[in-house]
Design an enzyme around this catalytic site. Structure first.
Site, short mmCIF file in Angstrom:
data_model
loop_
_atom_site.label_atom_id
_atom_site.label_comp_id
_atom_site.label_asym_id
_atom_site.label_seq_id
_atom_site.Cartn_x
_atom_site.Cartn_y
_atom_site.Cartn_z
N SER A 199 5.36 -1.17 3.99
CA SER A 199 3.94 -1.44 3.74
C SER A 199 3.67 -2.81 3.14
CB SER A 199 3.36 -0.36 2.82
OG SER A 199 4.09 -0.29 1.60
N GLY A 222 5.66 2.94 4.62
CA GLY A 222 6.45 4.11 4.26
C GLY A 222 7.87 4.09 4.78
N ASN A 264 10.95 1.82 -0.58
CA ASN A 264 10.69 3.25 -0.42
C ASN A 264 11.93 4.10 -0.66
OD1 ASN A 264 7.83 3.30 0.28
ND2 ASN A 264 8.43 2.24 2.14
N ASP A 290 -3.32 1.65 -6.66
CA ASP A 290 -2.10 2.46 -6.75
C ASP A 290 -1.01 1.78 -7.56
OD1 ASP A 290 -1.18 0.46 -5.08
OD2 ASP A 290 -1.00 1.73 -3.32
N HIS A 317 0.92 -1.60 -4.25
CA HIS A 317 0.68 -2.55 -3.17
C HIS A 317 -0.15 -3.74 -3.65
CE1 HIS A 317 1.50 1.31 -1.08
NE2 HIS A 317 2.21 0.50 -0.30
#
Length: 213
Positions: free
Chosen positions: A38, A75, A104, A188, A191
């Site tokens: 991402s 992801g 991830n 979040d 990011h």
């Protein structure tokens, strides 16, 4: 050499002789394949604002003859990248492969040995296909534990050294390690916002530019 290849070859020569320069399809010296997650797939930001899109503009500004293929998936893990890479290499025949994976794996608590083995395999596959490799490193917050954080950050350097790849030690240098870091991240806190991507590009460009020579 086939008749079609001969025709294309003489067409290029004719264009050059006529002073018309090379067509776009004949000019690209490099195909840069970016295999990431991402952080490279423009998650949560406007299309065209991510560091990979900015890389295309940087290449044009630097008068580099290159095309960019962004094969990043939000992801994705190193296992996912490893499984996807062979088909991507066959399809795009890149001269440069940028591997931006691993974050991830850490978020999911996957074994570091697995992450390292996957990155090693990807680097070897890209090199076997005739491409240069740029490995993009990541770090995790200290709340993962000091030992895990240090070992995770170090594995990228270990892979790079073992396979002789170029290395960006930390994609988020100047973003995640500055006093006002929270202002550069989305809600979040994982990011980066669009305003952070030029810094991310600068980190990547420092490792990528020498490979274009």
């Amino acid at each position: 050499m086939t008749r079609r290849t001969l025709l294309a070859h003489f067409t290029v020569l004719a264009l050059v002789a006529a002073g018309g320069g090379l067509p776009a399809w004949a000019e690209a010296r490099h195909t840069i394949l970016v295999v990431g997650d991402s952080l490279s797939a423009e998650y949560g930001i406007e299309r065209g604002k991510g560091w990979v899109s900015l890389l295309e503009k940087q290449l044009a500004q630097d008068k580099q003859s290159a095309t960019v293929v962004n094969a990043s998936i939000s992801g994705d893990t190193t296992s996912g990248g490893r499984s996807r890479l062979p088909a991507l290499l066959k399809q795009h025949r890149p001269t440069l492969v940028v591997i931006e994976l691993g974050a991830n794996d850490a978020l999911r608590g996957l074994p570091l040995k697995m992450t390292q083995d996957n990155l090693l395999a990807m680097a070897r596959a890209a090199k076997a296909a005739g491409a240069k490799v740029l490995l993009v490193g990541m770090q995790v917050p200290p709340n993962y534990g000091r030992r895990y954080s240090e070992d995770f950050a170090a594995l990228f350097g270990s892979v790079s050294k073992a396979e002789g790849t170029a290395l960006v030690p930390f994609l988020l240098k100047g973003v995640a390690d500055v006093p006002n870091a929270e202002a550069l991240f989305q809600a979040d806190r994982i990011h980066p916002k669009a305003q952070a991507h030029p810094t991310m590009l600068a980190n990547v460009w420092a490792g990528l530019k020498p490979l274009l020579r």
